[in-house]
Design a protein around this motif. Structure first.
Motif, PDB file in Angstrom:
ATOM      1  N   LYS A  44      -3.496   0.501  -2.465  1.00  0.00           N
ATOM      2  CA  LYS A  44      -2.624  -0.291  -1.594  1.00  0.00           C
ATOM      3  C   LYS A  44      -2.497  -1.712  -2.129  1.00  0.00           C
ATOM      4  O   LYS A  44      -3.349  -2.185  -2.880  1.00  0.00           O
ATOM      5  CB  LYS A  44      -3.251  -0.390  -0.197  1.00  0.00           C
ATOM      6  CG  LYS A  44      -3.684   0.930   0.389  1.00  0.00           C
ATOM      7  CD  LYS A  44      -2.641   1.496   1.298  1.00  0.00           C
ATOM      8  CE  LYS A  44      -3.133   2.778   1.939  1.00  0.00           C
ATOM      9  NZ  LYS A  44      -2.258   3.217   3.023  1.00  0.00           N
ATOM     10  N   VAL A  45      -1.456  -2.361  -1.667  1.00  0.00           N
ATOM     11  CA  VAL A  45      -1.283  -3.769  -2.033  1.00  0.00           C
ATOM     12  C   VAL A  45      -0.910  -4.542  -0.775  1.00  0.00           C
ATOM     13  O   VAL A  45      -0.168  -4.047   0.075  1.00  0.00           O
ATOM     14  CB  VAL A  45      -0.224  -3.913  -3.147  1.00  0.00           C
ATOM     15  CG1 VAL A  45       1.125  -3.376  -2.718  1.00  0.00           C
ATOM     16  CG2 VAL A  45      -0.093  -5.363  -3.600  1.00  0.00           C
ATOM     17  N   LEU A  46      -1.463  -5.731  -0.668  1.00  0.00           N
ATOM     18  CA  LEU A  46      -1.251  -6.544   0.528  1.00  0.00           C
ATOM     19  C   LEU A  46      -0.017  -7.429   0.347  1.00  0.00           C
ATOM     20  O   LEU A  46       0.060  -8.214  -0.590  1.00  0.00           O
ATOM     21  CB  LEU A  46      -2.482  -7.418   0.783  1.00  0.00           C
ATOM     22  CG  LEU A  46      -2.553  -8.166   2.111  1.00  0.00           C
ATOM     23  CD1 LEU A  46      -2.530  -7.230   3.295  1.00  0.00           C
ATOM     24  CD2 LEU A  46      -3.788  -9.059   2.163  1.00  0.00           C
ATOM     25  N   LEU A  47       0.950  -7.254   1.264  1.00  0.00           N
ATOM     26  CA  LEU A  47       2.204  -8.006   1.168  1.00  0.00           C
ATOM     27  C   LEU A  47       2.476  -8.745   2.461  1.00  0.00           C
ATOM     28  O   LEU A  47       1.905  -8.420   3.507  1.00  0.00           O
ATOM     29  CB  LEU A  47       3.371  -7.048   0.880  1.00  0.00           C
ATOM     30  CG  LEU A  47       3.288  -6.255  -0.426  1.00  0.00           C
ATOM     31  CD1 LEU A  47       4.444  -5.269  -0.518  1.00  0.00           C
ATOM     32  CD2 LEU A  47       3.258  -7.172  -1.627  1.00  0.00           C
ATOM     33  N   VAL A 136       1.046   1.522  -3.069  1.00  0.00           N
ATOM     34  CA  VAL A 136       1.712   1.011  -4.283  1.00  0.00           C
ATOM     35  C   VAL A 136       2.884   1.898  -4.683  1.00  0.00           C
ATOM     36  O   VAL A 136       3.836   1.428  -5.293  1.00  0.00           O
ATOM     37  CB  VAL A 136       0.742   0.874  -5.477  1.00  0.00           C
ATOM     38  CG1 VAL A 136      -0.307  -0.189  -5.201  1.00  0.00           C
ATOM     39  CG2 VAL A 136       0.095   2.193  -5.806  1.00  0.00           C
ATOM     40  N   LYS A 137       2.832   3.160  -4.316  1.00  0.00           N
ATOM     41  CA  LYS A 137       3.938   4.051  -4.689  1.00  0.00           C
ATOM     42  C   LYS A 137       5.241   3.668  -4.009  1.00  0.00           C
ATOM     43  O   LYS A 137       6.312   4.046  -4.480  1.00  0.00           O
ATOM     44  CB  LYS A 137       3.602   5.493  -4.314  1.00  0.00           C
ATOM     45  CG  LYS A 137       2.510   6.086  -5.179  1.00  0.00           C
ATOM     46  CD  LYS A 137       2.677   7.597  -5.273  1.00  0.00           C
ATOM     47  CE  LYS A 137       1.666   8.178  -6.234  1.00  0.00           C
ATOM     48  NZ  LYS A 137       1.958   9.567  -6.578  1.00  0.00           N
ATOM     49  N   ASN A 138       5.133   2.992  -2.875  1.00  0.00           N
ATOM     50  CA  ASN A 138       6.345   2.663  -2.122  1.00  0.00           C
ATOM     51  C   ASN A 138       6.759   1.205  -2.253  1.00  0.00           C
ATOM     52  O   ASN A 138       7.540   0.717  -1.462  1.00  0.00           O
ATOM     53  CB  ASN A 138       6.120   2.961  -0.639  1.00  0.00           C
ATOM     54  CG  ASN A 138       5.771   4.416  -0.418  1.00  0.00           C
ATOM     55  OD1 ASN A 138       6.225   5.279  -1.162  1.00  0.00           O
ATOM     56  ND2 ASN A 138       4.948   4.684   0.573  1.00  0.00           N
ATOM     57  N   PHE A 150       4.630  -7.813  -9.607  1.00  0.00           N
ATOM     58  CA  PHE A 150       3.811  -6.690  -9.150  1.00  0.00           C
ATOM     59  C   PHE A 150       3.691  -5.626 -10.250  1.00  0.00           C
ATOM     60  O   PHE A 150       2.598  -5.145 -10.547  1.00  0.00           O
ATOM     61  CB  PHE A 150       4.411  -6.071  -7.892  1.00  0.00           C
ATOM     62  CG  PHE A 150       3.798  -4.746  -7.549  1.00  0.00           C
ATOM     63  CD1 PHE A 150       2.536  -4.681  -6.982  1.00  0.00           C
ATOM     64  CD2 PHE A 150       4.457  -3.562  -7.842  1.00  0.00           C
ATOM     65  CE1 PHE A 150       1.951  -3.455  -6.700  1.00  0.00           C
ATOM     66  CE2 PHE A 150       3.876  -2.340  -7.565  1.00  0.00           C
ATOM     67  CZ  PHE A 150       2.622  -2.284  -6.990  1.00  0.00           C
ATOM     68  N   ASP A 151       4.814  -5.257 -10.844  1.00  0.00           N
ATOM     69  CA  ASP A 151       4.780  -4.226 -11.884  1.00  0.00           C
ATOM     70  C   ASP A 151       3.874  -4.634 -13.035  1.00  0.00           C
ATOM     71  O   ASP A 151       3.089  -3.835 -13.544  1.00  0.00           O
ATOM     72  CB  ASP A 151       6.199  -3.960 -12.411  1.00  0.00           C
ATOM     73  CG  ASP A 151       7.096  -3.298 -11.362  1.00  0.00           C
ATOM     74  OD1 ASP A 151       6.564  -2.731 -10.393  1.00  0.00           O
ATOM     75  OD2 ASP A 151       8.328  -3.357 -11.520  1.00  0.00           O
ATOM     76  N   GLU A 185      -7.770   8.421  -9.942  1.00  0.00           N
ATOM     77  CA  GLU A 185      -6.538   9.201  -9.932  1.00  0.00           C
ATOM     78  C   GLU A 185      -5.402   8.450  -9.261  1.00  0.00           C
ATOM     79  O   GLU A 185      -4.253   8.543  -9.695  1.00  0.00           O
ATOM     80  CB  GLU A 185      -6.773  10.555  -9.249  1.00  0.00           C
ATOM     81  CG  GLU A 185      -7.675  11.471 -10.078  1.00  0.00           C
ATOM     82  CD  GLU A 185      -7.877  12.840  -9.463  1.00  0.00           C
ATOM     83  OE1 GLU A 185      -8.369  13.740 -10.162  1.00  0.00           O
ATOM     84  OE2 GLU A 185      -7.558  13.013  -8.265  1.00  0.00           O
ATOM     85  N   SER A 186      -5.731   7.699  -8.223  1.00  0.00           N
ATOM     86  CA  SER A 186      -4.614   7.010  -7.561  1.00  0.00           C
ATOM     87  C   SER A 186      -4.190   5.778  -8.340  1.00  0.00           C
ATOM     88  O   SER A 186      -3.006   5.456  -8.374  1.00  0.00           O
ATOM     89  CB  SER A 186      -4.953   6.674  -6.112  1.00  0.00           C
ATOM     90  OG  SER A 186      -6.085   5.867  -6.034  1.00  0.00           O
TER      91      SER A 186
END
Lengths: 244, 244
Positions: A44-47, A136-138, A150-151, A185-186
């Motif tokens: 996850k990433v905090l936004l 992060v996938k979304n 981010f990328d 894996e994630s």
DNA sequence: GCAAAAGTGTTGGAAATACACCCATGT
DNA sequence: ACATGGGTGTATTTCCAACACTTTTGC
């Protein structure tokens, strides 16, 4: 070039430089943090919601201007401290982004960091409902140039995690091998063979067996481990391979 | 934290930000370039004598302040263009150094780049006798925090050269395998097995055999090659190893 | 003919990969 | 009893690393 360039560094006086530093050539600088966490077996990433009209409804990274009397890393730690309440966080500077028109408020150059935090410790400390953990996938279409930032940071993390055992920063102190593998894996968005993964980690001898078991799992409980840092830092390569 | 932090990003108006960007929080920014070359089978770096009294007699990296309306990379290219007369140079941003007291003229944050140039092309263009090519092995005690910057950039180069075929930027268009190996050995400060080195490079299929030979060498002449870039960029790893 | 570097293959060992079965727990 | 993931070993392949002799040129 010629005249100007020959003079530009070799013959400028300290006074000229001081004048330039103090007057004509100053630019606003910020720090932006890509804060990673791991929860529900997902990275996850905090936004935070952008408040600028131009980016209404979009999400952005956490950042702030650097104060004139503040070290760069200090500035990043300050942002993390303010946003998560956590000290003592893994932090790595990644890249500096300086496109002239990247910020609508004027020229702002930003230094990007990523950080890894244990989301369990953190959960209690999000007061601000404009803050949100995203898979992060979304993550798409962030405000400013934050998608690019981010990328870049995510790619850096993917690379680093293969070179250094950073994963523990995202996990609780005690974790099972399954959790560790899920983490890898994630982050890498891949599947790994369980037996080979275990072999790899055990052969590196970086885990301390706590002789404890998982509790309350609806299946055979796994053993719990801790990272062992004394043993890390010794491993070097002898020959030097070339791997393009 | 608390009040200030909650407000700091989520509720600031664009006007507040604009005011901060334009007034209170501006800082001088510079770019410093670690310019690498390869000559006499040694890796070299281009340095200039510091003119500041504080650092009298010491060498420093080539750098300059970033202009307020200049992109970051553009700024680095400008410095290279001014100093070497060369365009079209390999350049990579490495790290941003922001210690408060790193520059005697006041707060200056600097973005460090390294670049790779073909020293033969360049030789004709050094007019300034304050500029000098130094063996990287003898680079010590630079002015400012330039030693740290140099060390960081050199380590980055050593790492990158194992991951990407950057070496060609330091060599003439046509080169022998011996020259290529000498380059790797001097960058990495190591010795490699000649047969394995050749095998490795040929197996990567990145070299075009020019069917030409070295001239005027006092021994059996070697074949000359060129880098072939069409073929690069295809190679990916399938499984993902973890290598600490 | 001698010095100096070019060119060339093989082999053993280590590490990576693929793969299948039994075990402990909760329901 | 069954569903779920925990735990384990082996055979194959691939990559790395060590190693020595012959060839071509300039002097």
């Amino acid at each position: 070039m010629e005249l100007e360039s020959k003079l530009s560094q070799s013959e400028k006086s300290i006074l000229t430089i001081q004048s330039e530093v103090q007057n004509t050539n100053r630019i606003a600088l910020s720090v932006d943090c890509v804060i990673f966490g791991f929860d529900e077996n997902k990275l996850k990433v905090l936004l935070i919601r952008s408040d600028l009209k131009k980016y209404k409804g979009k999400w952005s990274l956490l950042g702030d201007l650097i104060k004139p009397a503040e070290d760069l890393d200090k500035s990043a730690y300050r942002i993390l401290q303010q946003r998560t309440g956590l000290d003592d966080i893994y932090l790595e500077q990644v890249h500096t982004f300086g496109e002239i028109k990247r910020h609508p408020a004027g020229r702002v150059i930003t230094v990007a960091y990523y950080s890894l935090i244990n989301i369990q410790h953190h959960k209690l400390k999000i007061y601000d409902n404009e803050l949100h953990w995203h898979d992060v996938k979304n993550v798409t279409d962030l405000a400013f140039d934050h998608q690019e930032i981010f990328d870049t940071c995510y790619k850096r993390l993917q690379k680093r995690i293969l070179e250094h055992p950073l994963g523990f920063n995202l996990l609780p102190k005690k974790f099972s091998l399954r959790e560790l593998q899920n983490l890898y894996e994630s982050i890498l968005d891949t599947k790994m063979d369980r037996r080979n993964f275990r072999k790899k980690f055990f052969s590196m001898d970086l885990l301390t067996d706590l002789n404890e078991m998982e509790q309350d799992v609806p299946h055979r409980p796994g053993k719990l481990y801790q990272f062992n840092f004394k043993k890390y830092e010794k491993k070097k390569k002898t020959w030097i391979g070339i791997d393009f």
